[in-house]
Design a protein around this motif. Structure first.
Motif, PDB file in Angstrom:
ATOM      1  N   ASP A  13      19.538 -36.421  -5.508  1.00  0.00           N
ATOM      2  CA  ASP A  13      19.100 -35.448  -4.497  1.00  0.00           C
ATOM      3  C   ASP A  13      17.850 -36.035  -3.848  1.00  0.00           C
ATOM      4  N   VAL A  14      18.038 -36.709  -2.714  1.00  0.00           N
ATOM      5  CA  VAL A  14      16.992 -37.553  -2.126  1.00  0.00           C
ATOM      6  C   VAL A  14      15.731 -36.761  -1.800  1.00  0.00           C
ATOM      7  N   MET A  15      15.887 -35.580  -1.196  1.00  0.00           N
ATOM      8  CA  MET A  15      14.733 -34.790  -0.759  1.00  0.00           C
ATOM      9  C   MET A  15      14.416 -33.631  -1.712  1.00  0.00           C
ATOM     10  N   GLY A  16      15.267 -33.429  -2.715  1.00  0.00           N
ATOM     11  CA  GLY A  16      15.050 -32.344  -3.662  1.00  0.00           C
ATOM     12  C   GLY A  16      15.514 -30.989  -3.173  1.00  0.00           C
ATOM     13  N   ASP A  17      16.223 -30.959  -2.025  1.00  0.00           N
ATOM     14  CA  ASP A  17      16.699 -29.681  -1.486  1.00  0.00           C
ATOM     15  C   ASP A  17      18.207 -29.681  -1.229  1.00  0.00           C
ATOM     16  N   LYS A  18      18.908 -30.693  -1.757  1.00  0.00           N
ATOM     17  CA  LYS A  18      20.365 -30.829  -1.668  1.00  0.00           C
ATOM     18  C   LYS A  18      20.856 -31.068  -0.233  1.00  0.00           C
ATOM     19  N   LYS A  19      19.954 -31.496   0.655  1.00  0.00           N
ATOM     20  CA  LYS A  19      20.350 -31.757   2.038  1.00  0.00           C
ATOM     21  C   LYS A  19      20.729 -33.221   2.257  1.00  0.00           C
ATOM     22  N   ILE A  20      20.306 -34.094   1.341  1.00  0.00           N
ATOM     23  CA  ILE A  20      20.719 -35.497   1.362  1.00  0.00           C
ATOM     24  C   ILE A  20      21.109 -35.857  -0.068  1.00  0.00           C
ATOM     25  N   LEU A  21      22.411 -36.023  -0.304  1.00  0.00           N
ATOM     26  CA  LEU A  21      22.912 -36.341  -1.650  1.00  0.00           C
ATOM     27  C   LEU A  21      23.530 -37.732  -1.646  1.00  0.00           C
ATOM     28  N   LYS A  22      22.986 -38.601  -2.487  1.00  0.00           N
ATOM     29  CA  LYS A  22      23.487 -39.973  -2.573  1.00  0.00           C
ATOM     30  C   LYS A  22      24.231 -40.177  -3.889  1.00  0.00           C
ATOM     31  N   LYS A  23      25.487 -40.598  -3.801  1.00  0.00           N
ATOM     32  CA  LYS A  23      26.287 -40.883  -4.992  1.00  0.00           C
ATOM     33  C   LYS A  23      26.426 -42.394  -5.138  1.00  0.00           C
ATOM     34  N   VAL A  24      25.973 -42.923  -6.260  1.00  0.00           N
ATOM     35  CA  VAL A  24      26.010 -44.363  -6.503  1.00  0.00           C
ATOM     36  C   VAL A  24      27.419 -44.781  -6.906  1.00  0.00           C
ATOM     37  N   GLY A  76      18.525 -38.896   7.681  1.00  0.00           N
ATOM     38  CA  GLY A  76      18.998 -38.619   6.336  1.00  0.00           C
ATOM     39  C   GLY A  76      19.511 -39.868   5.648  1.00  0.00           C
ATOM     40  N   LEU A  77      20.289 -40.667   6.385  1.00  0.00           N
ATOM     41  CA  LEU A  77      20.797 -41.926   5.833  1.00  0.00           C
ATOM     42  C   LEU A  77      19.639 -42.879   5.568  1.00  0.00           C
ATOM     43  N   ASP A  78      18.683 -42.930   6.492  1.00  0.00           N
ATOM     44  CA  ASP A  78      17.519 -43.801   6.366  1.00  0.00           C
ATOM     45  C   ASP A  78      16.764 -43.522   5.073  1.00  0.00           C
ATOM     46  N   ARG A  79      16.539 -42.238   4.791  1.00  0.00           N
ATOM     47  CA  ARG A  79      15.791 -41.884   3.582  1.00  0.00           C
ATOM     48  C   ARG A  79      16.591 -42.206   2.315  1.00  0.00           C
ATOM     49  N   ALA A  80      17.906 -42.102   2.401  1.00  0.00           N
ATOM     50  CA  ALA A  80      18.746 -42.466   1.251  1.00  0.00           C
ATOM     51  C   ALA A  80      18.672 -43.968   0.989  1.00  0.00           C
ATOM     52  N   ALA A 125      26.942 -46.972  -2.080  1.00  0.00           N
ATOM     53  CA  ALA A 125      26.822 -45.534  -2.302  1.00  0.00           C
ATOM     54  C   ALA A 125      27.502 -44.758  -1.188  1.00  0.00           C
ATOM     55  N   THR A 126      27.753 -43.487  -1.462  1.00  0.00           N
ATOM     56  CA  THR A 126      28.118 -42.551  -0.401  1.00  0.00           C
ATOM     57  C   THR A 126      26.945 -41.592  -0.247  1.00  0.00           C
ATOM     58  N   VAL A 127      26.667 -41.218   0.986  1.00  0.00           N
ATOM     59  CA  VAL A 127      25.529 -40.344   1.268  1.00  0.00           C
ATOM     60  C   VAL A 127      26.017 -39.162   2.098  1.00  0.00           C
ATOM     61  N   LYS A 128      25.872 -37.964   1.542  1.00  0.00           N
ATOM     62  CA  LYS A 128      26.232 -36.743   2.262  1.00  0.00           C
ATOM     63  C   LYS A 128      24.979 -36.177   2.910  1.00  0.00           C
ATOM     64  N   VAL A 129      25.038 -36.019   4.237  1.00  0.00           N
ATOM     65  CA  VAL A 129      23.873 -35.581   5.007  1.00  0.00           C
ATOM     66  C   VAL A 129      24.190 -34.248   5.678  1.00  0.00           C
TER      67      VAL A 129
END
Length: 520
Positions: free
Chosen positions: A244-255, A307-311, A321-325
């Protein structure tokens, strides 16, 4: 043989007279913990008496839960010291056995007992919820030390059945699910977060932890329809880390594939990536880079979706990874509006990255050159109307030279000029962004070094004017005109100030008139 046994060294356990002689050492360093399910073979006799009880006669080892009061205290404390495969003689005093009453008819009052015990094995049992609601018995130890985290996706096999053996649900093959969403019942997610890769466990689940997650329809029978316990045989095959990149579930990165090393890109790093962006329906809307020619960009410079940038800044070299934004990061991703609930999924690989050289590793000439370069970048961004990003460039440029005390006289002069220029340009950005107090602070910083800087007086007067601090605005404008009477920009601001003062005077007069009218 009996004489040889009693010649072996004896150790005391605790302070209540329990003694132990090891006949055969175990084959591990581990010992059981309270709550573990233990299997032992034993024979029992009274001190100086005949053998009168033995598990060997029953044909199967004796099982009990350690430290739960299911056996005498001498067993709970003594067997807790044993290793797998160990055999020992325990001398148990009456106060740690059956005491003054005994256990008629076989054990008389105040009897000292002699046990010959062999530790066959034990299964670790963990009370996951602390209230006995979910008990986990480890049937096979897992690998390593890591366990899944709250947002991870796990791959498991399981069979869930009632106490009378009726199977209510099972995975026909391997099953993958997100711990965030859950599966089957809360006990599954709670237990799997305590497991290691390859671990097999048997869960004993009370009725209160058997209720399904909303929307789950994976059971052949209704688990919640009975007050009986549920038994779940669970194996954790593997899992994928979800960050959980930002801690608010708005950017989720799966390795998908772990990267190398421990280093990650930071703000200003040059990143080389390959990525594909897909909409919710799987349609590709963006594609950047190839293995032969990766896409290059500077981190946090608004060159890709934020969002992708921060991931990417959480990734390591070679990581896939996959990144859900979520929707709030989708502005500017493509033409057209995105629905409020929209999200996109990026498939990305970080090929490589190069960090900027840290300013404390630079010599004085490198710091001056870096400052000039960042200032030029800021100027270009300001002209393009990207004021927030331009402001960051000016701030970064200032950091290269602001606190350096190793410049020679010529370098000090250039550094001072650059620092003032960056502060003034940054103040212009703050005015555009409506951050007037920050703008005035930057101008004040310049005026502390050069009290006659017309530009600083002019921009600070604008800040004061926007915050309706008219007296301070007028003082700065008059000082600026005294230094440069023909400055057209300052004169225009002076005229704006006069208009604003006249407007305030009119408003005050109207208020005063209304007050007199109401009094009359």
């Amino acid at each position: 043989m009996e004489a040889e046994i009693w010649c072996l060294p004896e150790v005391k356990i605790g302070n209540h007279g329990l003694r132990k002689r090891v006949l055969h050492k175990g084959n591990s360093w581990k010992t059981p913990f309270p709550g573990d399910e233990v299997e032992v073979r034993y024979t029992l006799r009274l001190k100086d008496g005949e053998f009168f009880d033995s598990s060997h006669d029953k044909g199967t080892p004796f099982k009990f839960r350690l430290g739960q009061g299911e056996v005498i205290r001498g067993w709970d404390e003594g067997i807790a010291t044993m290793k797998k495969g160990e055999r020992a003689i325990f001398t148990v005093p009456p106060e740690m056995a059956y005491g003054e009453i005994g256990s008629p008819p076989t054990v008389p009052p105040n009897a000292t007992l002699i046990f010959d015990i062999e530790m066959v094995s034990w299964y670790s049992i963990r009370d996951i919820t602390g209230d006995g609601g979910i008990l986990k018995k480890i049937m096979r130890e897992g690998e390593g030390w890591a366990t899944p985290k709250d947002a991870d996706e796990v791959l498991v096999k399981y069979v869930a059945s009632t106490e009378d053996g009726i199977i209510v649900s099972k995975s026909d093959e391997e099953l993958e699910f997100s711990l965030t969403d859950g599966y089957l019942c809360p006990a599954m997610s709670k237990a799997v977060k305590t497991m290691r890769k390859g671990e097999k466990a048997e869960l004993s689940v009370k009725f209160s932890y058997c209720s399904r997650y909303p929307g789950d329809a994976h059971c052949n029978n209704d688990i919640t329809a009975t007050n009986s316990k549920l038994t779940i045989d669970l194996e954790l095959l593997s899992w994928k880390n979800v960050i959980d990149v930002m801690g608010d579930k708005k950017i989720l990165k799966k390795v998908i594939k772990m990267g190398d090393g421990f280093d990650r890109p930071t703000e200003g790093s040059l990143a080389k990536v390959i990525y594909i962006g897909r909409k919710d329906d799987g349609t590709i809307f963006e594609c950047k880079g190839t293995p032969e020619e990766p896409f290059e960009y500077i981190c946090l410079e608004e060159q890709i979706n934020e969002g992708l940038d921060r991931a990417v800044m959480t990734m390591r070299k070679g990581e896939q990874a996959t990144v859900k934004v979520s929707s709030e990061f989708l502005h500017g991703t493509e033409n057209g509006k995105w629905p409020p609930t929209a999200s996109v999924l990026y498939e990305i690989m970080l090929i490589n990255f190069a960090k900027e050289k840290s300013f404390w590793k630079m010599d004085t000439q490198e710091k001056l050159e870096a400052c000039q370069s960042k200032k030029s970048d800021g100027n270009a961004l300001f002209k393009a109307g990207r004021f927030e990003l331009a402001s960051k460039k000016y701030e970064k440029a200032s950091k290269y030279i602001e606190f350096d005390h190793s410049f020679n006289d010529d370098e000090k002069s250039l550094a001072s000029s650059l620092l003032s220029s960056c502060s003034l340009n940054n103040a212009a950005c703050k005015l555009k962004l409506g951050k007037y107090f920050e703008a005035s602070r930057l101008c004040t910083k310049v005026l502390e070094v050069d009290p006659c800087c017309v530009k600083a007086l002019f921009r600070r007067s604008q800040s004061y004017l926007r915050t309706s601090d008219l007296e301070k605005a007028e003082a700065d404008i008059k000082r600026a005109l005294a230094i440069d009477p023909n400055n057209r920009e300052v004169r225009l601001v002076y005229q704006e100030l006069k208009d604003k003062k006249r407007q305030y005077f009119r408003q005050e007069a109207e208020i005063f008139t209304n007050m007199l009218s109401s009094m009359g």
